[in-house]
Motif scaffolding. Structure first.
Motif, PDB file in Angstrom:
ATOM      1  N   LYS A  46     -45.400  10.180  12.485  1.00 24.06           N
ATOM      2  CA  LYS A  46     -44.801  11.518  12.429  1.00 24.06           C
ATOM      3  C   LYS A  46     -45.840  12.587  12.097  1.00 24.06           C
ATOM      4  O   LYS A  46     -45.671  13.743  12.461  1.00 24.06           O
ATOM      5  N   GLN A  47     -46.897  12.193  11.392  1.00 19.49           N
ATOM      6  CA  GLN A  47     -47.976  13.118  11.036  1.00 19.49           C
ATOM      7  C   GLN A  47     -49.056  13.177  12.115  1.00 19.49           C
ATOM      8  O   GLN A  47     -50.104  13.782  11.911  1.00 19.49           O
ATOM      9  N   GLY A  48     -48.814  12.507  13.252  1.00 24.08           N
ATOM     10  CA  GLY A  48     -49.770  12.535  14.355  1.00 24.08           C
ATOM     11  C   GLY A  48     -50.863  11.492  14.271  1.00 24.08           C
ATOM     12  O   GLY A  48     -51.857  11.573  14.995  1.00 24.08           O
ATOM     13  N   VAL A  49     -50.698  10.509  13.393  1.00 20.04           N
ATOM     14  CA  VAL A  49     -51.690   9.450  13.217  1.00 20.04           C
ATOM     15  C   VAL A  49     -51.150   8.181  13.862  1.00 20.04           C
ATOM     16  O   VAL A  49     -50.044   7.733  13.528  1.00 20.04           O
ATOM     17  N   ARG A  50     -51.892   7.615  14.762  1.00 17.32           N
ATOM     18  CA  ARG A  50     -51.436   6.399  15.445  1.00 17.32           C
ATOM     19  C   ARG A  50     -51.535   5.217  14.485  1.00 17.32           C
ATOM     20  O   ARG A  50     -52.612   4.898  13.988  1.00 17.32           O
ATOM     21  N   ALA A  51     -50.407   4.586  14.217  1.00 13.83           N
ATOM     22  CA  ALA A  51     -50.311   3.486  13.260  1.00 13.83           C
ATOM     23  C   ALA A  51     -49.442   2.389  13.842  1.00 13.83           C
ATOM     24  O   ALA A  51     -48.642   2.620  14.749  1.00 13.83           O
ATOM     25  N   ALA A  52     -49.617   1.180  13.309  1.00 16.82           N
ATOM     26  CA  ALA A  52     -48.800   0.030  13.709  1.00 16.82           C
ATOM     27  C   ALA A  52     -48.324  -0.687  12.457  1.00 16.82           C
ATOM     28  O   ALA A  52     -48.878  -0.510  11.369  1.00 16.82           O
ATOM     29  N   HIS A  53     -47.304  -1.500  12.635  1.00 16.16           N
ATOM     30  CA  HIS A  53     -46.766  -2.354  11.565  1.00 16.16           C
ATOM     31  C   HIS A  53     -46.742  -3.781  12.095  1.00 16.16           C
ATOM     32  O   HIS A  53     -46.344  -4.016  13.238  1.00 16.16           O
ATOM     33  N   ILE A  54     -47.176  -4.723  11.263  1.00 16.50           N
ATOM     34  CA  ILE A  54     -47.122  -6.144  11.618  1.00 16.50           C
ATOM     35  C   ILE A  54     -46.448  -6.896  10.485  1.00 16.50           C
ATOM     36  O   ILE A  54     -46.797  -6.717   9.316  1.00 16.50           O
ATOM     37  N   ASP A  55     -45.479  -7.739  10.842  1.00 17.24           N
ATOM     38  CA  ASP A  55     -44.923  -8.681   9.866  1.00 17.24           C
ATOM     39  C   ASP A  55     -44.818 -10.040  10.542  1.00 17.24           C
ATOM     40  O   ASP A  55     -45.288 -10.215  11.662  1.00 17.24           O
ATOM     41  N   GLY A  56     -44.245 -11.005   9.874  1.00 16.09           N
ATOM     42  CA  GLY A  56     -44.178 -12.361  10.401  1.00 16.09           C
ATOM     43  C   GLY A  56     -43.339 -12.513  11.654  1.00 16.09           C
ATOM     44  O   GLY A  56     -43.514 -13.466  12.412  1.00 16.09           O
ATOM     45  N   GLU A  57     -42.432 -11.560  11.901  1.00 14.63           N
ATOM     46  CA  GLU A  57     -41.543 -11.667  13.048  1.00 14.63           C
ATOM     47  C   GLU A  57     -41.738 -10.573  14.088  1.00 14.63           C
ATOM     48  O   GLU A  57     -41.490 -10.790  15.264  1.00 14.63           O
ATOM     49  N   ASP A  58     -42.145  -9.385  13.657  1.00 13.60           N
ATOM     50  CA  ASP A  58     -42.194  -8.239  14.560  1.00 13.60           C
ATOM     51  C   ASP A  58     -43.495  -7.451  14.438  1.00 13.60           C
ATOM     52  O   ASP A  58     -44.178  -7.506  13.420  1.00 13.60           O
ATOM     53  N   VAL A  59     -43.758  -6.707  15.496  1.00 11.22           N
ATOM     54  CA  VAL A  59     -44.857  -5.742  15.530  1.00 11.22           C
ATOM     55  C   VAL A  59     -44.272  -4.427  16.032  1.00 11.22           C
ATOM     56  O   VAL A  59     -43.580  -4.400  17.049  1.00 11.22           O
ATOM     57  N   TRP A  60     -44.535  -3.341  15.316  1.00 12.66           N
ATOM     58  CA  TRP A  60     -44.095  -2.015  15.741  1.00 12.66           C
ATOM     59  C   TRP A  60     -45.328  -1.237  16.168  1.00 12.66           C
ATOM     60  O   TRP A  60     -46.301  -1.128  15.417  1.00 12.66           O
ATOM     61  N   LEU A  61     -45.297  -0.719  17.389  1.00 18.47           N
ATOM     62  CA  LEU A  61     -46.427   0.038  17.933  1.00 18.47           C
ATOM     63  C   LEU A  61     -45.895   1.085  18.887  1.00 18.47           C
ATOM     64  O   LEU A  61     -45.080   0.766  19.765  1.00 18.47           O
ATOM     65  N   ASP A  62     -46.351   2.319  18.712  1.00 18.75           N
ATOM     66  CA  ASP A  62     -45.970   3.425  19.588  1.00 18.75           C
ATOM     67  C   ASP A  62     -44.458   3.579  19.731  1.00 18.75           C
ATOM     68  O   ASP A  62     -43.938   3.835  20.816  1.00 18.75           O
ATOM     69  N   SER A  71     -43.638 -10.719  17.235  1.00 18.62           N
ATOM     70  CA  SER A  71     -44.981 -10.901  16.682  1.00 18.62           C
ATOM     71  C   SER A  71     -45.650 -12.116  17.317  1.00 18.62           C
ATOM     72  O   SER A  71     -45.905 -13.125  16.670  1.00 18.62           O
ATOM     73  N   GLU A  72     -45.943 -11.982  18.599  1.00 15.49           N
ATOM     74  CA  GLU A  72     -46.615 -13.044  19.355  1.00 15.49           C
ATOM     75  C   GLU A  72     -48.128 -12.881  19.218  1.00 15.49           C
ATOM     76  O   GLU A  72     -48.610 -11.761  19.024  1.00 15.49           O
ATOM     77  N   PRO A  73     -48.894 -13.959  19.359  1.00 15.31           N
ATOM     78  CA  PRO A  73     -50.358 -13.863  19.214  1.00 15.31           C
ATOM     79  C   PRO A  73     -51.006 -12.809  20.108  1.00 15.31           C
ATOM     80  O   PRO A  73     -51.901 -12.084  19.668  1.00 15.31           O
ATOM     81  N   GLU A  74     -50.534 -12.686  21.349  1.00 17.46           N
ATOM     82  CA  GLU A  74     -51.162 -11.706  22.248  1.00 17.46           C
ATOM     83  C   GLU A  74     -50.839 -10.266  21.845  1.00 17.46           C
ATOM     84  O   GLU A  74     -51.660  -9.360  22.024  1.00 17.46           O
ATOM     85  N   VAL A  75     -49.663 -10.037  21.264  1.00 21.39           N
ATOM     86  CA  VAL A  75     -49.303  -8.698  20.808  1.00 21.39           C
ATOM     87  C   VAL A  75     -50.154  -8.330  19.589  1.00 21.39           C
ATOM     88  O   VAL A  75     -50.718  -7.236  19.513  1.00 21.39           O
ATOM     89  N   ARG A  76     -50.261  -9.253  18.646  1.00 16.50           N
ATOM     90  CA  ARG A  76     -51.107  -9.017  17.471  1.00 16.50           C
ATOM     91  C   ARG A  76     -52.561  -8.797  17.879  1.00 16.50           C
ATOM     92  O   ARG A  76     -53.239  -7.920  17.339  1.00 16.50           O
ATOM     93  N   ALA A  77     -53.032  -9.590  18.815  1.00 18.01           N
ATOM     94  CA  ALA A  77     -54.422  -9.454  19.279  1.00 18.01           C
ATOM     95  C   ALA A  77     -54.660  -8.071  19.887  1.00 18.01           C
ATOM     96  O   ALA A  77     -55.714  -7.466  19.674  1.00 18.01           O
ATOM     97  N   GLU A  78     -53.680  -7.565  20.632  1.00 20.49           N
ATOM     98  CA  GLU A  78     -53.828  -6.237  21.231  1.00 20.49           C
ATOM     99  C   GLU A  78     -53.843  -5.153  20.154  1.00 20.49           C
ATOM    100  O   GLU A  78     -54.631  -4.207  20.227  1.00 20.49           O
ATOM    101  N   VAL A  79     -52.993  -5.277  19.146  1.00 14.59           N
ATOM    102  CA  VAL A  79     -52.997  -4.321  18.040  1.00 14.59           C
ATOM    103  C   VAL A  79     -54.364  -4.342  17.356  1.00 14.59           C
ATOM    104  O   VAL A  79     -54.960  -3.288  17.099  1.00 14.59           O
ATOM    105  N   MET A  80     -54.878  -5.520  17.075  1.00 13.35           N
ATOM    106  CA  MET A  80     -56.158  -5.613  16.383  1.00 13.35           C
ATOM    107  C   MET A  80     -57.312  -5.130  17.269  1.00 13.35           C
ATOM    108  O   MET A  80     -58.263  -4.529  16.762  1.00 13.35           O
ATOM    109  N   ARG A  81     -57.227  -5.320  18.565  1.00 15.42           N
ATOM    110  CA  ARG A  81     -58.261  -4.798  19.464  1.00 15.42           C
ATOM    111  C   ARG A  81     -58.270  -3.273  19.412  1.00 15.42           C
ATOM    112  O   ARG A  81     -59.320  -2.644  19.288  1.00 15.42           O
ATOM    113  N   GLN A  82     -57.073  -2.674  19.493  1.00 15.96           N
ATOM    114  CA  GLN A  82     -56.981  -1.222  19.436  1.00 15.96           C
ATOM    115  C   GLN A  82     -57.464  -0.689  18.088  1.00 15.96           C
ATOM    116  O   GLN A  82     -58.102   0.364  18.016  1.00 15.96           O
ATOM    117  N   HIS A  83     -57.177  -1.420  17.048  1.00 10.95           N
ATOM    118  CA  HIS A  83     -57.629  -1.043  15.704  1.00 10.95           C
ATOM    119  C   HIS A  83     -59.161  -1.094  15.639  1.00 10.95           C
ATOM    120  O   HIS A  83     -59.802  -0.136  15.199  1.00 10.95           O
TER     121      HIS A  83
END
Length: 170
Positions: free
Chosen positions: A80-96, A102-114
Motif C-alpha cells: 500500500k505504501q508503494g513497496v513491492r513485498a511478498a509473504h511466505i508461509d508453510g502453505e501459501d505465498v502472497w505476491l503482487d 507455497s510450491e518450490p517453484e513459486v518460492r524460488a521465483e520470489v527469492m530470485r526477484q528478491h
C-alpha cells in the motif's frame, strides 16, 4: 577473519514489554501472546519509518512477524505504501496481490526477484529462519519477539553471510 561473515549493525527502535507474557515449554511465546505486545495501532508506521530510515536504497529485507496473518498484513501494508513485498508461509505465498500455493517453484521465483532487487521485502513468521540460502539479504526486520535464543540466532543468521561487496548488514 576469513571474510565469510559480515558485521551486523543492530538497532532496537521499539522494545515491547514482554515481562507479563508467559513462555511455552519450547521457550517461545505463543502467537497470541506476541500479538498482544507487537500488533499495536502504530506498529506498521514505526516499522515502515525505520525501514526507510535504515535502508533508504530498499536493499533486500526479510521481515519476521509475530504470526502468519501478521506477516501477510505487513506485506500488504508495505505494498500500500508503494513497496513491492511478498509473504511466505508453510502453505501459501502472497505476491503482487495474489495468493499462490507455497510450491518450490513459486518460492524460488520470489527469492530470485528478491535477490535481483525486484522485490524489496519478504515477510514471514518463522518459515525463513532456518535452512534458506539468501546471502543477498541486507536488512532483517524483527517485528516480533523471540522467546528462544536459538530462534533469534537462526533468524539473524540469515543475514550474516558475506555477499559481494556488502560491508555489513542491518
Amino acid at each position: 577473519a576469513c571474510g565469510e561473515l559480515v558485521p551486523c549493525v543492530t538497532y532496537g527502535p521499539d522494545e515491547p514489554d514482554t515481562r507479563h507474557i508467559k513462555r511455552q515449554a519450547s521457550g517461545e511465546f505463543s502467537e497470541g501472546e506476541i500479538r498482544k505486545v507487537i500488533m499495536t495501532q502504530h506498529i506498521f508506521g514505526r516499522v515502515f519509518d525505520w525501514w526507510k530510515k535504515l535502508n533508504p536504497d530498499a536493499l533486500p529485507a526479510l521481515l519476521f512477524a509475530p504470526g502468519v496473518k501478521e506477516s501477510l498484513w505487513f506485506a500488504q501494508e508495505f505494498r500500500k505504501q508503494g513497496v513491492r513485498a511478498a509473504h511466505i508461509d508453510g502453505e501459501d505465498v502472497w505476491l503482487d496481490g495474489e495468493m499462490h500455493r507455497s510450491e518450490p517453484e513459486v518460492r524460488a521465483e520470489v527469492m530470485r526477484q528478491h535477490r535481483d532487487g525486484e522485490l524489496a521485502i519478504v515477510c514471514n513468521r518463522f518459515v525463513l529462519r532456518e535452512g534458506i540460502d539468501a546471502p543477498w539479504v541486507y536488512h532483517g526486520i524483527f517485528a516480533t519477539v523471540f522467546g528462544g535464543l536459538a530462534s533469534f540466532l537462526q533468524s539473524g543468521g540469515r543475514l550474516l553471510r558475506a555477499y559481494g561487496e556488502m560491508p555489513h548488514v542491518i
